[in-house]
Scaffold this active site. Structure first.
Site, short mmCIF file in Angstrom:
data_model
loop_
_atom_site.label_atom_id
_atom_site.label_comp_id
_atom_site.label_asym_id
_atom_site.label_seq_id
_atom_site.Cartn_x
_atom_site.Cartn_y
_atom_site.Cartn_z
N PRO A 244 0.82 -1.21 0.00
CA PRO A 244 0.00 0.00 0.00
C PRO A 244 0.86 1.26 0.00
O PRO A 244 1.58 1.53 0.96
CB PRO A 244 -0.81 -0.09 1.30
CG PRO A 244 -0.43 -1.38 1.93
CD PRO A 244 0.83 -1.84 1.31
N GLU A 245 0.81 1.98 -1.10
CA GLU A 245 1.47 3.28 -1.17
C GLU A 245 0.37 4.33 -1.34
O GLU A 245 -0.80 4.02 -1.17
CB GLU A 245 2.47 3.32 -2.34
CG GLU A 245 3.50 2.19 -2.25
CD GLU A 245 4.53 2.23 -3.35
OE1 GLU A 245 4.77 3.32 -3.89
OE2 GLU A 245 5.09 1.19 -3.68
N ARG B 69 21.95 16.47 -1.22
CA ARG B 69 21.84 15.05 -0.87
C ARG B 69 22.67 14.21 -1.81
O ARG B 69 22.40 14.15 -3.00
CB ARG B 69 20.38 14.60 -0.99
CG ARG B 69 19.56 14.90 0.21
CD ARG B 69 18.40 13.94 0.19
NE ARG B 69 17.54 14.13 1.34
CZ ARG B 69 17.20 13.13 2.15
NH1 ARG B 69 17.62 11.90 1.89
NH2 ARG B 69 16.41 13.35 3.16
#
Length: 304
Positions: free
Chosen positions: A10-11, A182
Site C-alpha cells: 500500500p502506497e 543530498r
DNA sequence: ATAGCGCCCTGGTGGC
DNA sequence: TGCCACCAGGGCGCTA
C-alpha cells in the site's frame, strides 16, 4: 468464500483508494463495539484505551496524509449540524497499513477472514450494522486512536513529512529543494517520506523509469530539467495509479474487494523486456530495496 | 550527515 | 517428498 490477504504494497494510490472507499461507506457511522483479536497492531495502546476513545463516537471524515489514514472521531454529544465550529474531533483513528495491512468494510454478520486483527462495529443511520475490519498477516500495520496532540507521535512525524505530491502546489521547486545537497541515490531519496509523502517502492521505480533517470544517480546530481521531469513523472504515475484504484495484484483489493487496475512498467518486472525499447529490465538491490530499471532508457551518468 | 544494518512477521521459494 | 534457510518489504532506531 476464501479471503486472500496477501502480497500488495500500500502506497499513496492504494491508501487513497482505501480512503475513498471509507468515505463512501463509513462516514457519520457510530462505532458501537470494538473487537481486538490481535493486539500487536495497536502498537502498545491498550484495548481498553482504544475502546474508550472510539466506542460511542462518530467517524466524521476520512483523511489521508502520506500513507497514513486519519479518521476524525466526534463525540456523539456534538451536534455537527448546528454547531460546526465546535465539531473539532476529540480523537483520530490513525491507521498505517505498512506492508500487508488491509481495511475492509463487511457485513456485520460475516465471519472475519484470516489474519483478522481488529473489528470496529459500526451502526448505520437506519439502525443496521456493518463491520470495519483491519486485517494484517504480518501485524506490522498500526491502528490506534490518538488525541489530536498525540498525532505528533506518529512516525514518520506528520510535521516532518514532505508535501503531498498530488497537491497543485507540489512540483520541481519543492522536490529540487529537497534534493539539494543530498549525495544519496535518488531512488532511496524518493522513498524518504520527508522528501515527498506517500511514494514507496513501486512508484519510485515507475517514476524514475518514466523520467528516464537511473535509480543510482546521486540525488544532488539531477539537473533542473531532470528534476522537473522527475517531479512530473511522480505526479503522472501517482495520478494514473489513483485513477486505476491502485496497482494490479493478485491479492490487492480495496475496502469493497475490488482489484487495482494500474499496471507497472518496471516494478517487479526484472528480466522482462522494457515496454519502451525491449531491453531486458535490470534488477538490483539498492539501499535494501528491490529496484528494477532499464539500462538503456535510464542511463547511468556516473560510471562505476 | 548518512549509510548500513537489525528488527518487526509470515508465506512462498529454492536448495538439498 | 519434506525440511529448512532465506527472502521480501516500510519505517524506526541504533551504530559506525
Amino acid at each position: 468464500m476464501e479471503v486472500e490477504v496477501e502480497s500488495f504494497v500500500p502506497e499513496l494510490p492504494e491508501v487513497e483508494t482505501v480512503r475513498r472507499g471509507l468515505e463512501r461507506t463509513v462516514l457519520d457511522r457510530r462505532i458501537v463495539e470494538v473487537t481486538v483479536r490481535n493486539a500487536k497492531v495497536l502498537k502498545g495502546q491498550s484495548e481498553a484505551e482504544l475502546r474508550e476513545r472510539t466506542v460511542g463516537r462518530l467517524i466524521t471524515q476520512a483523511q489521508r496524509r502520506g500513507k497514513y489514514l486519519l479518521l476524525p472521531l466526534a463525540d456523539t454529544e456534538t451536534n455537527r449540524l448546528t454547531v460546526p465550529e465546535d465539531s473539532s474531533p476529540s480523537f483520530f483513528l490513525c491507521i498505517h497499513l505498512k506492508m500487508r495491512g488491509q481495511l475492509r468494510v463487511e457485513a456485520s454478520d460475516a465471519e472475519p477472514g484470516p489474519y483478522h486483527c481488529v473489528t470496529l462495529l459500526l451502526e448505520e443511520a437506519l439502525g443496521g450494522r456493518k463491520a470495519l475490519r483491519f486485517y494484517d498477516m504480518w501485524t506490522w500495520g498500526e491502528l490506534r486512536a490518538l488525541r489530536q496532540e498525540e498525532i505528533g507521535t506518529l512516525a514518520p512525524s506528520l510535521a516532518q513529512m514532505g508535501e503531498e505530491p498530488l497537491e497543485p502546489s507540489w512540483g520541481a521547486a519543492n522536490l529540487g529543494a529537497k534534493l539539494r545537497g543530498r549525495k544519496t541515490a535518488i531512488k532511496p531519496t524518493l522513498l524518504d517520506q520527508r522528501v515527498v509523502a506517500g511514494v514507496g517502492n513501486i512508484y519510485a521505480d515507475e517514476s524514475l523509469f518514466l523520467s528516464g533517470i537511473h535509480p543510482e544517480r546521486p540525488a544532488n546530481s539531477l539537473s533542473p530539467e531532470e528534476t522537473d521531469r522527475l517531479a512530473q513523472a511522480v505526479r503522472t504515475v501517482l495520478t494514473e495509479a489513483v485513477e486505476g484504484g491502485g496497482t494490479t495484484s493478485d491479492n490487492y483489493f480495496d475496502v469493497a474487494g475490488l482489484p487495482g487496475r494500474f499496471t507497472p512498467q518496471v516494478y517487479d518486472r526484472g528480466g522482462e523486456p522494457c515496454s519502451n525499447c525491449a531491453t531486458t529490465l535490470t534488477r538490483i538491490r539498492l539501499a535494501g530495496r528491490g529496484t528494477v530499471f532499464c539500462e538503456r532508457c535510464q542511463p547511468a551518468v556516473i560510471v562505476r
